[in-house]
Each structure stands twice: as structure tokens, then as C-alpha cells.
Design an enzyme around this catalytic site. Sequence first.
Site, PDB file in Angstrom:
ATOM      1  N   ASP A 209      -0.742 -23.697 -40.943  1.00 31.37           N
ATOM      2  CA  ASP A 209      -0.383 -22.317 -41.272  1.00 31.37           C
ATOM      3  C   ASP A 209       0.892 -21.962 -40.496  1.00 31.37           C
ATOM      4  O   ASP A 209       1.198 -22.568 -39.466  1.00 31.37           O
ATOM      5  CB  ASP A 209      -1.535 -21.387 -40.891  1.00 31.37           C
ATOM      6  CG  ASP A 209      -1.165 -19.917 -40.980  1.00 31.37           C
ATOM      7  OD1 ASP A 209      -0.644 -19.509 -42.029  1.00 31.37           O
ATOM      8  OD2 ASP A 209      -1.364 -19.202 -39.976  1.00 31.37           O
TER       9      ASP A 209
ATOM     10  N   ALA B   2     -16.685  19.031  -4.469  1.00 32.22           N
ATOM     11  CA  ALA B   2     -17.393  20.002  -5.314  1.00 32.22           C
ATOM     12  C   ALA B   2     -18.893  19.715  -5.322  1.00 32.22           C
ATOM     13  O   ALA B   2     -19.721  20.634  -5.225  1.00 32.22           O
ATOM     14  CB  ALA B   2     -16.834  19.947  -6.740  1.00 32.22           C
TER      15      ALA B   2
ATOM     16  N   TYR C 258       0.816  -1.212   0.000  1.00 29.85           N
ATOM     17  CA  TYR C 258       0.000   0.000   0.000  1.00 29.85           C
ATOM     18  C   TYR C 258       0.853   1.267   0.000  1.00 29.85           C
ATOM     19  O   TYR C 258       0.792   2.077  -0.930  1.00 29.85           O
ATOM     20  CB  TYR C 258      -0.955   0.006   1.198  1.00 29.85           C
ATOM     21  CG  TYR C 258      -1.859   1.212   1.193  1.00 29.85           C
ATOM     22  CD1 TYR C 258      -2.878   1.326   0.249  1.00 29.85           C
ATOM     23  CD2 TYR C 258      -1.675   2.250   2.096  1.00 29.85           C
ATOM     24  CE1 TYR C 258      -3.695   2.446   0.214  1.00 29.85           C
ATOM     25  CE2 TYR C 258      -2.496   3.376   2.069  1.00 29.85           C
ATOM     26  CZ  TYR C 258      -3.494   3.473   1.125  1.00 29.85           C
ATOM     27  OH  TYR C 258      -4.291   4.589   1.078  1.00 29.85           O
TER      28      TYR C 258
END
Length: 740
Positions: A500, A380, A89
Amino acid sequence: MSKTIFVSNRLPVTVSKHESGLEYKESIGGLATGLKNYHEQGSTVWAGWPGVAQDDLSEEESSSVADTLRNDYKCLSVPLTSDDIEQYYHGFCNETIWPLFHYFTSAVEYKKETWEAYQRVNRKFFDSVDPLIEEGDTIWIHDYQLMLLPQMIREKHPDVKIGFFLHIPFPSYEIYRQMIWRDEILQGLMGANLIGFHTYDYVRHFLSSVRRLLGHEHSLYKMQLESHVVQVDAFPMGIDYDYFAKTPTKENASQETMDFVKSTQNVRNIISVDRLDYTKGIPDRIKAFKQFLSNYPEYREKVRLNLIIAPSRVGIEKYDNLKREIEELVSEVNGEYGTFNWMPVWFFFRTVSQDDLIAFYRHSDVLLVTPLRDGMNLVAKEYVASRTDYKGMLVMSETAGAASELGEAIIVNTNDHEAIAAGIKMALEMPEDDKMDRNKNMHRRISRYNVKFWAEEFLNTLQGSPEEKIHTEPLDRLTSASSELDLAYRTANKRVLFLDYDGTLVGFKPTPDQARPDRELKQLLTTLTEDPKNTVVIITGRDRFTAEKWLGDLNLSIVAAHGLWFRPAGGEWTMTLNIDNEWKEAIRPIMETYTDRTPGSLIEEKDYSIAWHYRQSEPDIAAVKRNELKEALMSITQSMTVGVLDGNKVIEVKDTRVNKGHGAHLMLRQGNFDFVFGAGDDRTDEDMFAALPEHAYSVKIGKEVTAARYRLKSSADIRALLGRFTQVSGEVAEDAAKSK
């Protein structure tokens, strides 16, 4: 019964240890409030760290914490040690991810030991929730501390719904690419079905990074992976609007706060509320207020800035230095502009209750929110909601996530002190009608899109996230001794294997010439061809010269240039069709033009085709130029016998009569094979799959739509399957030898 599991770094309950015993305190605000209704009323579990280190608890206390959280709070405690907290942390989360995602690249620290701790703790979270997960469950993971967890859960539980929400910004690709472990983190996040961000800017940045670093394209914010669909969207987090709008001030706020509020009645109050962090732009805010006092002397002794800063990471040098800088700036402003009767800045370094904050909000004329970078900034919204008289005004920097929602606020550049000063003046002098109109619009928005709406919208979107999945056959199922494929190979007498090359036997490389066969592949092909029952055919879009140079020394057949050239094992090259190259003179200049215009792209010219590769080009430019080139080529080739082939990061022009299906037919006509196998990764291989007989075994590599019967993830998987074939060949030969 299915349940919802919330996972976050911290639980909505904090456990602390005192001399008197263990104390449990429920969190308020933010995530805890948003998920409270779901958590209390539904079938849910919340997993996270309780806030006390495991090594600080006795075995008895640890057991008590786990039991109390489970029984009283419906929480699962994830035990973390002091070292985990320090390395994971305080270390990787706050010294690496936090500064990088907030654009503070000079503050980022890259330490291998903290990255290892981050991985270890994410694994601890997985180990804790793993026993709880059942089919049909929904798991919602939160924030930057747990970005590896979605993929860990996906690998063990592929059918559960997994959501992830990032509460901080996601940086632009140019910033994110500096992360050393960038791919691992993106891959961890891509385990989720739904990834949420606060704004569409962050969505765009994330998708850009995924496309450039992992190569995943999106369509309408959805990406198809091998195992699931990943949807990415913006969910701007809201607040508990009713709490801030309806909480009584006098009854709930402390007497100290109310006394302070009363003492400010004769000045215009500007409030600033943050926790101590370098991303919040607090020093610049103080400098901007100083600029305001300098530019507009008429406001001296008439305004006051109340600077409320909650302590954070006390004792960490970087944060202690920031606090010291703030104190010095406050002293500087007060020393220069203060009088015996007036102090322009009041600095409160303390944690303030939400009820006291509401009192401050309601008695402040202006809220100053100017972070350098902020994921959302709920302060806000809290301020707007608290001002039910519609008379306050918000001055906010454009780099706050909330700025994309609250456009009626005065939006400023956080680095422009002059602009902030002018914004403060505009807020203080705004006509009341204008102010009220702006506030009413913001109130309507945040009252509707509150925190409960945010949680509901995310979970509903997660529940409705796309179910369409590309089924990828587990490799161990195909390679097991009991599989149908294994049995068919074992009992066959005459086998043909069409393989392929690029993207199937070899993973994609930055440029075509870097895809040379490695020693392991050549040994694998050699061992396959040593079984007399096997006919191995490399069927590739590569030109015959490259195919011969790389694989010509092996005892296998090669079909090159998408079927135009054929070379049987030990034989000579022959052309399968009579075609010409006259068309190239019209095509080559067009491709050269787009190569010049698209840095990183290149032209590969083959015998009877031309290919434009753009794997190394910047994805946004390449996407535009690819479409332009394809349109130009389609237009010019309409009257020709050539066609435009759109492959994996390549556009190729070749004769339409030539394809891998044509090449496969050549080999199939040469023998009565009782085992037919084909493997390929892109659209050109679909022609091969279509040409194979009904009883054939076909394998698609990757996630595109296909006619193949099986699907594997990567070239590593197909090599492992071919390795199983060689093992079976050895067992069959051994059994035959014993029976003689």
C-alpha cells in the site's frame, strides 16, 4: 512480590543541612497525607528529591542521606544539583509550565536551556527508579514536574502499570497549543495507563489537545495506542477530613494565635489563606473587599479581613513585586477606611501551622477563596471541614477546581469585584438554617471523598485499567536473521510484494498531493525490483494518473483506484472492470455541501470514485460532519452499485465491486509465488489481506483491528523491513556468485 512506586518532585521527607548536621522533617497535608497509609503499610517505595542539592553535600553526607531515607522512610533519593533545580524547577517548571497551565500566557518564558534541563531531570528520575522496577509493579507519578517520565518508563518496561496525576489545571487547547514542546509533553504523558485530573474540565481539555495534536481519538475516555490503552478520568483530590474536623483547637493552636482569635470576638471575621503567587488573585481580592466597604458602609468597623499569605519564591523579582503590590493595596484600604479603633485588613506574611489555621477557620465567619485559576484549592475544603458547627460560609471563584464539587458555596467571578463584594454580604447575612443546610451537604461530600478515598480510587482504577493491548511486533524481531519472515524471504525463488502507498510507504500528509515519494523511497523500491526473484506491486487507492506520475518510471506493477486500474511493470494501463460514473452526479453535490460547511476539508475526485478528506479540519466539527455526511451518503447509495468507504480521515464513495482484494487476485493469478508479502495500514487493505493465500506474510501498520499476521508501528518501520529484504537479496546473490 509486586510493589508500588510513588514518584514526585519532592519526597514526603525534607532534608536540610545545618551546622549541627543533617535534619529530616516529614511533610504534612496534601499528597503526603493521602499516600501515607499506602506508603507505611504496603510494599512501596517513594522516589523524589529530598530538598537538599547534591553539590551541597559531601560524598559521605550524600551516602548518609540515601541510606537514612531508604532505611527509615522507605524513600529513594533522586540526586539533583543546584543547577538542575534552578534550570528545571525554577526555570521550565515555574517559568513555562506553571504560567501557561494557569492561563498566564504573557508570563510564559520559552528557553531552550530550561527545556533541556527539564528533559535531563526527567531522565535522572527515570535512571533512579529504573533499577527498582520489576514485572507486575505499579508506578504512580505526580504532577507537572515529571510529565516526560511515563513514556520513559513505558519504553523500557512495557508491561508495568503506570499512573499519572496532574495536580494543577490542564489548559484549553487554544492555550496549550502555544507550548513550543507541546507534542513531546503529550507523548510523555501518554506513556501512562491512567491519567488523572481534578475536574472533568481538565479531562476534556487534555483529550481535546491529544486529538488535535497527536490525532488520537477516544472512546469513553479511553485511547488505544500501539502498545497499551490510555484511560483518562477525573479524581477530585480530598483532604484529611477527620484531622480538620476533630483536632481540638485550644490544645493544639499556639498561644499567640488564640490571643489573636480572642481579640477578634467583637467583629465578623473574613479569612483569606494562600501562598504568594500571581495565580491566586490576591490583589483583586483586596480590591473586592475595598468595594465591599464602599458599597455597604454599614459593615465598616464591624468586619475584618485577615489576609494570611505564606512566603513563596522570596527573592524572585516577580514575586517580590507582587508582595509589594499587596502591601500597597492593604495600606490603601486601611488608610481610606481604617479608624483609630479599627483596621479593616490585617496582613500576615508568614507560614502558619495547620493547627493554627484550624483555629483561624473556626473563628472566621467567611472564607474568601478567589484564585484566578487553581487546580483544586484544598483550603476551601479545610475550612468547611473545620467548621463542624456548620456556621461558616465559603465565597469561592468559579475558576477554582473545588467549585465543581462545592456548589453550595457562594460562587463568584474572580474578575468581578462587585460580585465578590455582593457575595461577601450574602455570606454574612445568610439565614442560619440556609447556611447550615449548605454546610451539611458539603460536609457529607468531603468527609466521604477524603484524601484516602482519592488515593484508593485512583490506585484501584489503575489496577483495573484495560489490559487489552494491540500486539506490535518489535521491528528487530522481524528484521533479525533468525526470524521466520527473514528465512522465508531468503529461501524463496519467486516472490510477490503487495505494498500500500499512503500510510504505509509514506506517512500521512495534510493534503493528498504532499505525499510524493521521496528519494529514499524510490531508491528502496528500485533496489527491491532489481532482484529478479521479486515482483513488486504498489496497490493503492490513488488514481492511475497520480500513481503513474509518481511511480511510473520504476520497474514495478501498479494497482490503482483500489483495484480498478492495473499496469504491469513496463506495460500499459487496463481497466479491470466495466463500470460507469453516472452515480457521481448525485454524490458530488452532497460532498461539496459538506466541504463548504467543514473548513479544512477537500474533495479528491478520481476516475471512478470521489473522496472527502477531513484530516486538516477541526476535529470536533469534523466528527459531527463526518457522521452526517456518511449517513447522507449511505441513504442515497442504497439502491446503487456503489458503497461508502470509511478510511483514515477520509470518506470515499466507489463501486463496491472494486477493492484491493480484487487487485491482489489479478497478480496472484499470474504466477506461482512461493513467497507472498502484503503491507497496509487501513480498512481498505483488509480486503487485500483476505485475498492473500494462507502461507502469506501480512503486516498491518498501526493499531486498528486486523487480519494481518504481523503489526508494525509506522511507515518508517515498514521501510526498515523492506530495507532488510534488499539486504537479504544482496546476500543471496553474493552466495550464489561464490558457489559458481
